[in-house]
Write a protein that holds these residues in place. Structure first.
Motif, mmCIF file in Angstrom:
data_model
loop_
_atom_site.group_PDB
_atom_site.id
_atom_site.type_symbol
_atom_site.label_atom_id
_atom_site.label_comp_id
_atom_site.label_asym_id
_atom_site.label_seq_id
_atom_site.Cartn_x
_atom_site.Cartn_y
_atom_site.Cartn_z
ATOM 1 N N LYS A 110 0.856 -1.182 0.000
ATOM 2 C CA LYS A 110 0.000 0.000 0.000
ATOM 3 C C LYS A 110 0.897 1.239 0.000
ATOM 4 O O LYS A 110 1.389 1.634 1.054
ATOM 5 N N PRO A 157 -3.707 0.497 -4.649
ATOM 6 C CA PRO A 157 -3.846 1.947 -4.616
ATOM 7 C C PRO A 157 -4.861 2.346 -3.551
ATOM 8 O O PRO A 157 -5.796 1.604 -3.264
ATOM 9 N N GLU A 158 -4.648 3.517 -2.967
ATOM 10 C CA GLU A 158 -5.547 3.984 -1.913
ATOM 11 C C GLU A 158 -6.175 5.328 -2.251
ATOM 12 O O GLU A 158 -6.687 6.015 -1.383
ATOM 13 N N THR A 190 -1.009 6.558 -5.154
ATOM 14 C CA THR A 190 -1.234 5.258 -5.775
ATOM 15 C C THR A 190 0.040 4.640 -6.331
ATOM 16 O O THR A 190 0.021 3.506 -6.776
ATOM 17 N N GLY A 215 -6.439 -2.219 -8.328
ATOM 18 C CA GLY A 215 -7.296 -1.102 -8.703
ATOM 19 C C GLY A 215 -8.471 -1.562 -9.551
ATOM 20 O O GLY A 215 -8.775 -2.746 -9.649
ATOM 21 N N ARG A 274 -4.323 2.902 -11.523
ATOM 22 C CA ARG A 274 -3.903 3.505 -10.266
ATOM 23 C C ARG A 274 -2.947 2.593 -9.499
ATOM 24 O O ARG A 274 -2.301 3.036 -8.566
#
Length: 182
Positions: free
Chosen positions: A6, A48-49, A56, A77, A85
């Protein structure tokens, strides 16, 4: 085993064995590759966050070498092949040489990942170099030369020297940077 990376909230000192204990980078020096086991179908999820570049992207300080057979990399993603992403790139201050991502292992699946070589330096010559065999890239974008400084002879988005590799629903290159004589 499944591992989670992450780029926004992960920490390289964690186990990476769950999304809550996600690692920050894929880097060989401090990241997930020292924990995975070759030939066991371990899976690394790049998560991705956000939808923005900085939140990302797994930004590398050194070229990344994926060198364990049957270890898979899956972008978590939405799966768009354009501008995914789940993204791997160089840190903005990177000026070293080499290729962003070398896949020297065999029998790996790489899916839903954007590889983006876009630093303001002519030194990093390539985006993805595949020297292993029987790998599958699915729904990936491999975009080298994303900065005007990289418009020099010898730069590439993708180089393949290993045999029997398959690219399904992939986009190779980019059309967002004007090309000159390089």
């Amino acid at each position: 085993k499944q591992f989670f990376v992450k780029p926004r909230t992960g920490q390289d000192g964690l186990s990476g064995l769950s999304p809550r204990r996600g690692l920050k980078t894929l880097s060989l020096a401090t990241g997930v590759m020292k924990h995975v086991t070759a030939d066991q179908n371990d899976v690394v999820h790049l998560m991705p966050e956000s939808a923005t570049y900085t939140l990302t992207s797994d930004l590398q300080a050194v070229p990344l070498v994926w060198d364990k057979d049957l270890v898979h990399l899956i972008g978590a993603g939405a799966g768009s092949p354009f501008g995914s992403r789940a993204r791997i790139g160089y840190a903005s201050d990177y000026v070293g040489t080499g290729c962003l991502f070398t896949l020297s292992a065999s029998a790996c699946l790489v899916k839903n990942v954007l590889f983006a070589n876009e630093v303001a330096s002519a030194n990093p010559i390539g985006c993805v170099n595949v020297t292993g065999e029987r790998n599958v890239f699915d729904n990936c974008q491999i975009a080298g030369m994303l900065h005007a400084d990289q418009d020099v002879t010898g730069h590439y988005s993708l180089r393949v020297s290993g045999g029997e590799n398959y690219f399904r629903h992939c986009i190779i290159g980019a059309d967002t940077i004007a090309r000159g004589t390089g």
